[in-house]
Scaffold this motif. Sequence first.
Motif, PDB file in Angstrom:
ATOM      1  N   ARG A   1       0.777  -1.088   0.130  1.00 32.50           N
ATOM      2  CA  ARG A   1       0.055  -0.059   0.046  1.00 32.50           C
ATOM      3  C   ARG A   1       0.958   1.359  -0.222  1.00 32.50           C
ATOM      4  O   ARG A   1       0.760   2.196  -0.715  1.00 32.50           O
TER       5      ARG A   1
ATOM      6  N   LEU B   1       0.636   4.199  -2.776  1.00 28.73           N
ATOM      7  CA  LEU B   1       0.009   5.441  -2.178  1.00 28.73           C
ATOM      8  C   LEU B   1       1.172   6.446  -2.838  1.00 28.73           C
ATOM      9  O   LEU B   1       0.790   7.497  -3.082  1.00 28.73           O
TER      10      LEU B   1
ATOM     11  N   ARG C   1     -11.717   7.773  -4.167  1.00 29.46           N
ATOM     12  CA  ARG C   1     -11.042   6.777  -4.762  1.00 29.46           C
ATOM     13  C   ARG C   1     -10.914   5.660  -3.880  1.00 29.46           C
ATOM     14  O   ARG C   1     -11.229   4.460  -4.433  1.00 29.46           O
ATOM     15  N   PHE C   2     -10.457   5.826  -2.833  1.00 29.28           N
ATOM     16  CA  PHE C   2     -10.402   4.791  -1.704  1.00 29.28           C
ATOM     17  C   PHE C   2     -11.815   4.153  -1.544  1.00 29.28           C
ATOM     18  O   PHE C   2     -11.874   2.817  -1.356  1.00 29.28           O
ATOM     19  N   ARG C   3     -12.690   4.995  -1.158  1.00 32.53           N
ATOM     20  CA  ARG C   3     -14.160   4.508  -1.035  1.00 32.53           C
ATOM     21  C   ARG C   3     -14.653   3.717  -2.331  1.00 32.53           C
ATOM     22  O   ARG C   3     -15.192   2.468  -2.134  1.00 32.53           O
TER      23      ARG C   3
ATOM     24  N   GLU D   1     -12.826   1.946  -4.198  1.00 37.22           N
ATOM     25  CA  GLU D   1     -12.216   0.819  -4.141  1.00 37.22           C
ATOM     26  C   GLU D   1     -12.469  -0.120  -2.862  1.00 37.22           C
ATOM     27  O   GLU D   1     -11.742  -1.196  -2.735  1.00 37.22           O
TER      28      GLU D   1
ATOM     29  N   THR E   1     -12.705   0.814   0.765  1.00 34.76           N
ATOM     30  CA  THR E   1     -12.265   1.040   2.062  1.00 34.76           C
ATOM     31  C   THR E   1     -13.098   2.375   2.385  1.00 34.76           C
ATOM     32  O   THR E   1     -13.517   3.401   1.738  1.00 34.76           O
TER      33      THR E   1
ATOM     34  N   TRP F   1      -1.206   6.876   6.379  1.00 37.03           N
ATOM     35  CA  TRP F   1      -2.440   6.506   5.266  1.00 37.03           C
ATOM     36  C   TRP F   1      -2.189   5.023   5.080  1.00 37.03           C
ATOM     37  O   TRP F   1      -3.294   4.184   4.990  1.00 37.03           O
TER      38      TRP F   1
ATOM     39  N   LEU G   1      -5.244   2.306   5.800  1.00 34.47           N
ATOM     40  CA  LEU G   1      -5.864   1.425   4.772  1.00 34.47           C
ATOM     41  C   LEU G   1      -5.331  -0.011   4.968  1.00 34.47           C
ATOM     42  O   LEU G   1      -6.236  -0.871   4.914  1.00 34.47           O
TER      43      LEU G   1
ATOM     44  N   HIS H   1      -9.659  -5.234   1.948  1.00 31.94           N
ATOM     45  CA  HIS H   1      -9.090  -4.795   0.853  1.00 31.94           C
ATOM     46  C   HIS H   1      -9.178  -5.905  -0.030  1.00 31.94           C
ATOM     47  O   HIS H   1      -9.563  -7.123   0.185  1.00 31.94           O
TER      48      HIS H   1
ATOM     49  N   PHE I   1      -5.678  -2.469  -2.184  1.00 31.02           N
ATOM     50  CA  PHE I   1      -6.176  -1.379  -1.750  1.00 31.02           C
ATOM     51  C   PHE I   1      -7.250  -1.855  -0.609  1.00 31.02           C
ATOM     52  O   PHE I   1      -7.652  -3.017  -0.849  1.00 31.02           O
TER      53      PHE I   1
END
Length: 331
Positions: A249, A253, A291-293, A295, A297, A313, A317, A322, A331
């Motif tokens: 990650r 990141l 973007r994380f949401r 994907e 998370t 971060w 994460l 993930h 992710f």
Amino acid sequence: MALPVIKSYAMPAESELPVNKVAWTPDAKRAVLLIHDMQQYFVDAFTAGESPVVELIDHIGQLRAKCHELGIPVVYSAQPGGQTPEQRGLQLDFWGTGINGGPTQKQIIEPLTPAPQDTFMTKWRYSAFQKTELLDLMQEQGRDQLIVCGIYAHIGCLMTSCEAFMKDIQAFLVADAVADFSAEKHRMALTYASERCAVTLTTGRLLESLDASAEGSDSVGANFSEARSHTAAAMESDEISTGSGAPARLDALRVQVAELLQEEPALIGEHDDLIEIWGLDSIRIMSLAERFRVEGTEVTFVDLAEQPTLASWAVLLSAQPHRVMPNGDYF
């Protein structure tokens, strides 16, 4: 030469917006809201009760309410009716005589009737800066950001955004609070603006940014020391190096953030404060959170803003469920 009949089309979603070349952040203390040409004559070209005009009116209403709440000046532009050929100028060749001399076509539509504190400005050309007092108004109030909404996206809204850029005013073209002759012309306006003269963003993102700027940076700043302590404790307990999925990650990141900052990944240290050192602003942090949401998370803007380092971060994460992406990143 008359306006076309506009067929219904869907407002662009956030995932469909072009990538902005710059990362300006809307600030309640610097901004002016321009509600561009929301007159009955222009709105009548759309099919009433259908997209995009339904969302257009609703989103402009939300923007206006927020600006009233935060003390942001609201300016309406409107073309006069019954213009003489001399007043109309070259627009006569492209669009004909325009709004008639009667009382109805020139009116701002009823749902968006200007409030007593709003400024009403007669507009004569595509750009709202031409032959108007808009620039003087902004300079008098020490404002150097212009939020643009209204119609039509690829004509007056885009030209106003371009001229704002040429006057060193940061323009924000609100992607789902403008509308156009077609989805294609709407998309063209957003692409041109994002690549050459403005930031394009959704109504929701703009409202979030204005709220965040109005609240100030005190709450985020107060949490920086706590966030750094949390990161230090994580490092001491080898959370970063041994946590499940954290190394992968961290690398992913670093690449994502470097792309947003337009920097080389190797230059960004895992413990660098991405806000204070690298200038990562709220719009880009919100884009990462979204973007994380998407994907899978559940990390919020506040989570990221309170702990603005790659190392922190990665810990956040790592604690989330993930999945492995097709390119092998986690992710």
